[in-house]
Design an enzyme around this catalytic site. Structure first.
Site, PDB file in Angstrom:
ATOM      1  N   GLN A 106       0.833  -1.199   0.000  1.00 37.58           N
ATOM      2  CA  GLN A 106       0.000   0.000   0.000  1.00 37.58           C
ATOM      3  C   GLN A 106       0.873   1.257   0.000  1.00 37.58           C
ATOM      4  OE1 GLN A 106      -2.260  -1.992   3.541  1.00 37.58           O
ATOM      5  NE2 GLN A 106      -3.406  -0.187   2.965  1.00 37.58           N
ATOM      6  N   ILE A 108       3.581   4.201  -0.823  1.00 33.06           N
ATOM      7  CA  ILE A 108       3.892   4.960  -2.038  1.00 33.06           C
ATOM      8  C   ILE A 108       5.310   5.518  -2.004  1.00 33.06           C
ATOM      9  CG2 ILE A 108       1.476   5.554  -2.433  1.00 33.06           C
ATOM     10  CD1 ILE A 108       2.083   8.344  -1.241  1.00 33.06           C
ATOM     11  N   ASP A 109       6.107   5.096  -1.008  1.00 35.29           N
ATOM     12  CA  ASP A 109       7.418   5.699  -0.796  1.00 35.29           C
ATOM     13  C   ASP A 109       8.513   5.158  -1.707  1.00 35.29           C
ATOM     14  OD1 ASP A 109       8.048   3.166   0.480  1.00 35.29           O
ATOM     15  OD2 ASP A 109       7.102   3.961   2.292  1.00 35.29           O
ATOM     16  N   HIS A 126      -1.169   1.311  -4.609  1.00 39.18           N
ATOM     17  CA  HIS A 126      -1.565   2.715  -4.468  1.00 39.18           C
ATOM     18  C   HIS A 126      -0.654   3.651  -5.260  1.00 39.18           C
ATOM     19  CE1 HIS A 126      -3.812   1.930  -0.412  1.00 39.18           C
ATOM     20  NE2 HIS A 126      -4.476   1.501  -1.466  1.00 39.18           N
ATOM     21  N   CYS A 137      -1.233  18.174 -19.976  1.00 41.87           N
ATOM     22  CA  CYS A 137      -0.560  17.724 -21.199  1.00 41.87           C
ATOM     23  C   CYS A 137       0.153  16.381 -21.029  1.00 41.87           C
ATOM     24  CB  CYS A 137       0.423  18.774 -21.684  1.00 41.87           C
ATOM     25  SG  CYS A 137       1.921  18.927 -20.664  1.00 41.87           S
ATOM     26  N   CYS A 156       3.424  22.608 -14.425  1.00 42.01           N
ATOM     27  CA  CYS A 156       4.140  22.040 -15.560  1.00 42.01           C
ATOM     28  C   CYS A 156       4.986  23.107 -16.240  1.00 42.01           C
ATOM     29  CB  CYS A 156       3.141  21.449 -16.546  1.00 42.01           C
ATOM     30  SG  CYS A 156       3.867  20.807 -18.067  1.00 42.01           S
ATOM     31  N   PRO A 224       1.873  -4.545  15.742  1.00 42.46           N
ATOM     32  CA  PRO A 224       1.854  -4.318  17.188  1.00 42.46           C
ATOM     33  C   PRO A 224       0.451  -4.204  17.765  1.00 42.46           C
ATOM     34  CG  PRO A 224       2.466  -2.308  16.050  1.00 42.46           C
ATOM     35  CD  PRO A 224       2.401  -3.389  15.007  1.00 42.46           C
ATOM     36  N   GLY A 225      -0.533  -3.891  16.905  1.00 36.53           N
ATOM     37  CA  GLY A 225      -1.911  -3.738  17.355  1.00 36.53           C
ATOM     38  C   GLY A 225      -2.848  -4.683  16.639  1.00 36.53           C
TER      39      GLY A 225
END
Length: 259
Positions: A106, A108-109, A126, A137, A156, A224-225
């Site tokens: 997921q 985007i880095d 993603h 354009c 642009c 962790p959760g």
């Protein structure tokens, strides 16, 4: 957790097809903010009084591009300042050891690519932050870092149109090619599905794990959760990706994995 780690490692050592699903919790160990979950940056409302789902939406980019870019820039700046961590490197190593190991992320880095995960077995559901492209354009722009130092939204250089990253904003459709690849691989089945650092709130993130369970594969969660998947998986390893993944790799014998 040692016994559970050994069980997961044994399953990975025997597996021919593995799916690793990653979320913001993996990159949190690089210093990036998560949207939700423990320490989530956007569990409440943004500084503008909006839910993050509204601020980072396709409609907001059209209606108020400067506001949308305010939060895109926050994410972009954080990603550019950080780097892949040991968790990303472990996943890339698992993909090297297991030719049938895929990553569905997921995030985007772009850290999976940077860590060495093969692009041909990486599904960035993603999208990613760069390169930018013009909405008017379609010209490509590789200067994300430079644009973040200028007034927003970025424009642009050819036509003056508003630039955007190739990410999936809220309210937008997932990329067709990524979805097609995911479901083509799901039809082949996976021996192990490993969910790492994701809050598991999207159906296309939960479904691969449930389908692996239904077909007799091993479903594992590292988090962790608690998440919506926690009660459904076979094994739950409590901890961050950075806590668990290096230990998991240390239990795996290269001789047993390499074919």
């Amino acid at each position: 957790m040692d016994a559970a780690l050994r069980e997961v490692a044994t399953a990975l050592a025997r597996a021919e097809r593995v799916l690793i699903i990653t979320g913001a919790g993996l990159s949190a160990d690089s210093g990036l903010p998560t949207y939700r979950g423990i320490g989530g940056l956007y569990n409440g409302r943004t500084a503008d009084g909006l839910p993050i789902e509204a601020a980072l939406s396709g409609s907001m980019l059209q209606r108020d591009p400067a506001l949308c870019w305010k939060y895109l820039a926050e994410l972009g700046g954080a990603c550019l300042k950080a780097a892949p961590n040991a968790g990303h490197l472990v996943i890339a190593e698992l993909q090297r050891l297991i030719p049938g190991c895929w990553v569905l992320t997921q995030n985007i880095d772009g850290y999976h690519r940077a860590a060495g995960s093969p692009v041909e077995r990486l599904i960035e559901i993603h999208g990613e932050l760069a390169p930018l492209y013009c909405q008017s354009c379609a010209a490509q722009d590789d200067e994300l870092a430079a644009h973040l130092q200028r007034p927003l939204p970025p424009r642009c250089r050819l036509c003056g149109g508003i630039l955007r990253p190739p990410v999936v904003l809220f309210e937008e459709m997932l990329p067709e090619a990524a979805i097609a690849t995911l479901y083509a691989e799901l039809r082949k089945g996976f021996d192990v599905a490993l969910s790492v650092g994701t809050s598991s709130t999207f159906p296309y993130i939960v479904e691969p794990v449930l389908r692996t369970c239904e077909r007799g594969g091993l479903a594992v969660e590292i988090n962790p959760g608690l998440t919506p998947l926690s009660a459904e998986v076979d094994i739950r390893l409590v901890g961050t990706a950075l806590d668990v993944l290096p230990k998991l790799l240390s239990h795996i014998s290269n001789d047993r994995i390499c074919k």
